[in-house]
Motif scaffolding. Sequence first.
Motif, short mmCIF file in Angstrom:
data_model
loop_
_atom_site.label_atom_id
_atom_site.label_comp_id
_atom_site.label_asym_id
_atom_site.label_seq_id
_atom_site.Cartn_x
_atom_site.Cartn_y
_atom_site.Cartn_z
N GLY A 143 -2.68 2.85 -12.28
CA GLY A 143 -3.73 1.94 -11.84
C GLY A 143 -3.58 1.53 -10.38
O GLY A 143 -4.33 0.69 -9.87
N ARG A 144 -2.62 2.15 -9.67
CA ARG A 144 -2.41 1.84 -8.25
C ARG A 144 -3.30 2.69 -7.37
O ARG A 144 -3.48 3.89 -7.60
CB ARG A 144 -0.95 2.09 -7.87
CG ARG A 144 0.07 1.25 -8.61
CD ARG A 144 -0.01 -0.21 -8.23
NE ARG A 144 0.35 -0.44 -6.84
CZ ARG A 144 1.59 -0.68 -6.43
NH1 ARG A 144 2.58 -0.73 -7.30
NH2 ARG A 144 1.84 -0.91 -5.15
N GLU A 145 -3.86 2.06 -6.35
CA GLU A 145 -4.59 2.83 -5.35
C GLU A 145 -3.57 3.46 -4.41
O GLU A 145 -2.64 2.78 -3.95
CB GLU A 145 -5.55 1.93 -4.57
CG GLU A 145 -6.77 1.51 -5.35
CD GLU A 145 -7.77 0.75 -4.49
OE1 GLU A 145 -7.70 0.89 -3.24
OE2 GLU A 145 -8.60 0.02 -5.04
N MET A 146 -3.73 4.74 -4.12
CA MET A 146 -2.81 5.41 -3.21
C MET A 146 -3.58 6.32 -2.26
O MET A 146 -4.62 6.88 -2.62
CB MET A 146 -1.78 6.23 -3.99
CG MET A 146 -0.87 5.41 -4.87
SD MET A 146 0.56 6.36 -5.47
CE MET A 146 -0.22 7.53 -6.56
N TYR A 157 -3.12 12.05 -10.74
CA TYR A 157 -2.63 11.74 -12.09
C TYR A 157 -1.92 10.38 -12.10
O TYR A 157 -2.13 9.56 -13.01
CB TYR A 157 -1.67 12.85 -12.55
CG TYR A 157 -0.89 12.53 -13.80
CD1 TYR A 157 -1.50 12.55 -15.05
CD2 TYR A 157 0.47 12.21 -13.73
CE1 TYR A 157 -0.78 12.25 -16.20
CE2 TYR A 157 1.19 11.92 -14.87
CZ TYR A 157 0.57 11.94 -16.11
OH TYR A 157 1.28 11.65 -17.24
N LEU A 158 -1.12 10.11 -11.07
CA LEU A 158 -0.37 8.85 -10.99
C LEU A 158 -1.30 7.66 -10.77
O LEU A 158 -1.04 6.56 -11.28
CB LEU A 158 0.67 8.93 -9.88
CG LEU A 158 1.85 9.86 -10.15
CD1 LEU A 158 2.67 10.06 -8.89
CD2 LEU A 158 2.72 9.33 -11.28
N ILE A 159 -2.36 7.86 -10.02
CA ILE A 159 -3.35 6.78 -9.83
C ILE A 159 -3.93 6.38 -11.17
O ILE A 159 -4.07 5.20 -11.50
CB ILE A 159 -4.46 7.24 -8.85
CG1 ILE A 159 -3.91 7.32 -7.42
CG2 ILE A 159 -5.65 6.29 -8.92
CD1 ILE A 159 -4.86 7.95 -6.43
N ARG A 160 -4.26 7.39 -11.98
CA ARG A 160 -4.84 7.11 -13.30
C ARG A 160 -3.82 6.49 -14.26
O ARG A 160 -4.17 5.64 -15.07
CB ARG A 160 -5.42 8.40 -13.90
CG ARG A 160 -6.73 8.82 -13.24
CD ARG A 160 -7.38 10.04 -13.86
NE ARG A 160 -6.80 11.29 -13.35
CZ ARG A 160 -6.09 12.14 -14.06
NH1 ARG A 160 -5.85 11.88 -15.33
NH2 ARG A 160 -5.63 13.24 -13.53
N LYS A 203 0.85 -1.19 0.00
CA LYS A 203 0.00 0.00 0.00
C LYS A 203 0.89 1.24 0.00
O LYS A 203 2.00 1.23 0.54
CB LYS A 203 -0.91 0.00 1.23
CG LYS A 203 -1.90 -1.15 1.27
CD LYS A 203 -2.72 -1.11 2.54
CE LYS A 203 -3.70 -2.27 2.61
NZ LYS A 203 -4.48 -2.26 3.88
N ILE A 204 0.39 2.32 -0.60
CA ILE A 204 1.22 3.52 -0.79
C ILE A 204 0.54 4.78 -0.25
O ILE A 204 -0.64 5.02 -0.50
CB ILE A 204 1.53 3.73 -2.29
CG1 ILE A 204 2.25 2.52 -2.88
CG2 ILE A 204 2.34 5.00 -2.52
CD1 ILE A 204 2.39 2.56 -4.40
N ILE A 205 1.33 5.56 0.47
CA ILE A 205 0.96 6.94 0.80
C ILE A 205 1.74 7.82 -0.17
O ILE A 205 2.94 7.63 -0.35
CB ILE A 205 1.35 7.32 2.25
CG1 ILE A 205 0.39 6.68 3.26
CG2 ILE A 205 1.37 8.84 2.44
CD1 ILE A 205 0.81 6.88 4.70
N PHE A 206 1.04 8.77 -0.82
CA PHE A 206 1.73 9.71 -1.70
C PHE A 206 1.48 11.13 -1.21
O PHE A 206 0.35 11.54 -0.98
CB PHE A 206 1.24 9.58 -3.15
CG PHE A 206 2.03 10.43 -4.11
CD1 PHE A 206 3.22 9.96 -4.66
CD2 PHE A 206 1.61 11.71 -4.44
CE1 PHE A 206 3.96 10.75 -5.51
CE2 PHE A 206 2.35 12.51 -5.31
CZ PHE A 206 3.53 12.02 -5.85
#
Length: 322
Positions: free
Chosen positions: A167-170, A161-164, A149-152
Amino acid sequence: MKEFPSETQELQTRVQILKKKKNAVVLAHYYQEPAIKEVADFVGDSLELAKKAAQTSAGIIVFAGVHFMAETAKILNPEKKVLLPDLNAGCSLADSCEPESFRKFIEQHPDHIVVTYINCSAEIKTMSDIVCTSSNAERIINSIPKEKKIIFAPDKNLGDYLIRKTGREMLLWDGSCVVHEAFSIDKLLDLHKKYPSARIIAHPESESHILRAASYIGSTSGLIKYIAKTDWTTFIVATEAGILYDMQKKFPEKTIIPAPAKEDNSCACSECAYMKMNSLQKLHLCLKNETPEIELEERIMEKAALPIKRMLELSIEYVVQN
């Protein structure tokens, strides 16, 4: 390109003389004023500047940028003197992530990898597992095992933008840059009607509705590279207006138009007031007097260096592989 007044040229000459005398290097961000960039040894975006700071053999580093950038240079060069022309040159995005609040946020999610955008304070970097820039953020996220799992933090727009893109949930920290949130979508679309053949290109710190209108999204250096490789001739650029000077200098045959800001101002574009706090005069005095100097506690530098070096190592691996 721009012709500087005689007094500006004289000051630029003094800076060049002082650099040689003091074994100093001047690193400047693209968003600095043209007079500063013309005397810099290197002009670049956050990733490029971090690499140059890590590689330099100069005894003094003068960082023409904002505070977190100079801190990064100091972290990578703890034994060297790092100067910033104006210590008050901060960053609205870095300010949006207060260390104590962020520490509590991380403690609430102990099973997350912490990825921080380089636009944050040294103390925030000490709480990070890895740092990224807009140039390598997608690569950094993709390097993290999918089960993690990631905290950004701190930029929610770049995070979204990075989620899109990945495809990673953050889990996103609620921070943003006032400069990149200043663009008006209505004015932008009206401007595009005036220049229908123009391609809109944007920095990923911009809001999602601006990014949806863009033909290309990329880091500051990425935007320049995009203009270089395409045959297209007209561009509307949604990032800090300082980059326009470099684009026009590199591509005089192309038409570069700033994306319009919500507020009416003299340049009808979005400018970072913090970046513009530095001036050629301040740069000259800073180099002459070797102050103001960036000073950080040793424990902060040691801990903050780890996620920065992880980022740089990953960047080097990527270059070698490609």
